[in-house]
Enzyme design. Structure first.
Site, PDB file in Angstrom:
ATOM      1  N   LYS A 107     -36.675 -18.994 -30.091  1.00 33.78           N
ATOM      2  CA  LYS A 107     -36.315 -20.044 -31.044  1.00 33.78           C
ATOM      3  C   LYS A 107     -36.782 -21.428 -30.581  1.00 33.78           C
ATOM      4  O   LYS A 107     -36.810 -22.363 -31.362  1.00 33.78           O
ATOM      5  CB  LYS A 107     -34.808 -20.021 -31.310  1.00 33.78           C
ATOM      6  CG  LYS A 107     -34.395 -18.791 -32.115  1.00 33.78           C
ATOM      7  CD  LYS A 107     -32.951 -18.837 -32.562  1.00 33.78           C
ATOM      8  CE  LYS A 107     -32.620 -17.671 -33.464  1.00 33.78           C
ATOM      9  NZ  LYS A 107     -32.552 -16.387 -32.729  1.00 33.78           N
TER      10      LYS A 107
HETATM   11  C1  LIG Z   1     -32.710 -15.126 -33.372  1.00 36.70           C
HETATM   12  C2  LIG Z   1     -33.068 -14.016 -32.445  1.00 36.70           C
HETATM   13  C3  LIG Z   1     -33.608 -12.791 -32.918  1.00 36.70           C
HETATM   14  C4  LIG Z   1     -33.808 -12.496 -34.374  1.00 36.70           C
HETATM   15  O1  LIG Z   1     -34.847 -13.252 -34.933  1.00 36.70           O
HETATM   16  P1  LIG Z   1     -34.927 -13.432 -36.523  1.00 36.70           P
HETATM   17  O2  LIG Z   1     -36.010 -14.420 -36.735  1.00 36.70           O
HETATM   18  O3  LIG Z   1     -33.576 -13.961 -36.936  1.00 36.70           O
HETATM   19  O4  LIG Z   1     -35.204 -12.093 -37.106  1.00 36.70           O
HETATM   20  C5  LIG Z   1     -33.981 -11.841 -31.985  1.00 36.70           C
HETATM   21  N1  LIG Z   1     -33.788 -12.026 -30.665  1.00 36.70           N
HETATM   22  C6  LIG Z   1     -33.269 -13.183 -30.183  1.00 36.70           C
HETATM   23  C7  LIG Z   1     -33.071 -13.311 -28.723  1.00 36.70           C
HETATM   24  C8  LIG Z   1     -32.881 -14.212 -31.040  1.00 36.70           C
HETATM   25  O5  LIG Z   1     -32.355 -15.332 -30.551  1.00 36.70           O
END
Ligand SMILES: *Cc1c(COP(=O)(O)O)cnc(C)c1O
Length: 436
Positions: A107
């Site tokens: 993220k």
């Molecule tokens: C947010 C997140 C996901 C999922 O990603 P999306 O874009 O919501 O499908 C997977 N793994 C981690 C560690 C995350 O923080």
């Protein structure tokens, strides 16, 4: 760059409006009116470019009419300042490590790019931008560290007291500067309610320029395309040109960006959408019925989403056709027990420790391999977070192998600063109006 609302193709806005609104009034999602196409020669020559150069060329394809090239280059070089390596494991399967940023999760790509794009549009002398976020852990850390020291911005993070991991809490509470953390005596839902109420409070909106830096913001999706191209470039260097990506999915932003990259011309053979038991999408792919559900708590908690908000974006890219979609995406789902077994197996066979989200993606690769034994493409599973963020899940023997990265060690010596509030709107509003 122009964008439309997925609920109304005639609702067209420019990029600046789309990023500050996050959501159109009609509750659709913003999508690019035109998806730029990268040339074949760009794609073949990527192997000679750095990650930042690749990212810049892609960003330029979207934003050349919106942000001058020199400013865009600066945004990219500041936002994408950490690596995203593909690491080879046994049997020519690769992990794409997306956790080398400040919050140790993928993220960071979205949050760092969005923060700097927002900072660019807020001109000197304008009202400072106030970002309010409720977090159950991962998003808040990425947003806090993404906006840290971005001028003309301030971030207020609400998290449920005692319900985030120790590392997450450090990431939320040790920043100071333009970042404030509040622990709420309640649940994540309580935090989210407080933030939502603040957004519709006329007095607060009069005094502050509020924004949500929401995960469905289009400025978070675009930078996530960068690392798919960059992964492909790294594989080209090794003589690999056929790739299957397995993406651990919750809100479906990450895989949505992958599909966007494919629409832009990246030659991907197949996407695997791997979920935990929050299986709305795998069920839809199988049956054709999209039935949103309440979320279930699992080990891969950043994927505990029963009604993924980015799904409409993905459907739009296939003109709403499940048949078209199924040509490129397959869905699989896994239990916590399978997830834990996968962590153990990967450790045993490869001496490689993955977080529970990443384990789900790796399970997707294995299942696909079993049903397609003659497949010639190489598999890349996206490793979305560093395992040290989820210490409670690992058996002791594996936990002992996890190396704590410098990002975390640096935080440990820092002073924690956090306000404590009840899950009560009057108190939260008073804090926003009076705290400095
Ligand atoms: C947010 C997140 C996901 C999922 O990603 P999306 O874009 O919501 O499908 C997977 N793994 C981690 C560690 C995350 O923080």
């Amino acid at each position: 760059m122009k964008l439309y609302s997925t609920n109304n193709k005639d609702n067209i806005v420019d990029f600046e409006e789309a990023i500050f609104n996050s959501l159109p009034q009609d509750k659709g999602l913003y999508m690019p009116l035109e998806i730029p196409r990268m040339s074949d020669s760009f794609i073949q020559n990527m192997k000679d470019l750095s990650f930042q150069e690749i990212a810049f060329d892609i960003a330029k394809a979207f934003l050349k009419d919106t942000i001058p090239a020199d400013e865009l280059m600066q945004i990219i070089f500041e936002a994408i300042n950490f690596k995203a390596p593909v690491v080879e494991l046994a049997d020519e399967t690769f992990a794409l490590e997306l956790f080398h940023g400040p919050s140790l999760a993928f993220k960071d790509f979205g949050a760092r790019f969005m923060s700097r794009i927002m900072g660019y549009f807020i001109e000197q002398g304008e009202k400072k931008l106030d970002v309010l976020v409720a977090t159950s852990g991962d998003t808040g850390g990425a947003v806090a560290l993404g906006f840290l020291r971005v001028s003309n911005t301030r971030v207020t993070i609400l998290y449920p007291k005692g319900k985030v991991s120790p590392i997450q809490e450090l990431q939320l509470t040790t920043n100071a500067e333009n970042i404030r953390a509040i622990e709420i005596d309640g649940t994540f839902d309580d935090c989210q309610k407080l933030v939502k109420q603040a957004f519709i409070d006329p007095e607060l909106n009069e005094k502050y320029r509020l924004t949500s830096a929401n995960s469905i913001n289009i400025a978070r999706l675009i930078p996530q395309t960068f690392y798919y191209f960059n992964a492909y470039a790294q594989l080209l260097k090794r003589g690999v040109s056929e790739v299957i990506f397995s993406v651990p999915s919750g809100n479906f932003g990450n895989i949505g960006a992958g599909i966007l990259a494919w629409k832009m011309g990246l030659p991907v053979k197949q996407f695997i959408a791997a979920t935990n038991m929050n299986d709305t999408v795998p069920l839809f792919l199988e049956t054709g019925n999209y039935i949103p559900k309440a979320s279930i708590q699992t080990y891969s908690n950043a994927m505990d989403v029963g009604d993924p908000s980015n799904w409409v974006r993905i459907m739009q890219m296939f003109g709403g056709s499940r048949e078209e979609l199924k040509k490129i995406i397959i869905g699989y789902k896994y239990t916590d027990e399978q997830t834990l077994d996968a962590i153990k197996q990967l450790y045993k066979e490869n001496n490689y420790v993955v977080c529970p989200h990443t384990a789900v993606a790796w399970l997707g690769v294995n299942e696909y391999k079993k049903s397609n034994p003659d497949e010639t493409a190489r598999y890349v599973f996206l490793s979305t977070a560093h395992p040290c963020k989820f210490p409670e899940i690992f058996p002791e023997e594996i936990a002992a192998e996890i190396k704590i990265p410098s990002q975390v060690r640096d935080l440990e010596g820092k002073q924690k600063q956090v306000a404590s509030l009840a899950a009560d709107y009057a108190g939260f509003k008073d804090y926003l109006l009076t705290a400095i």
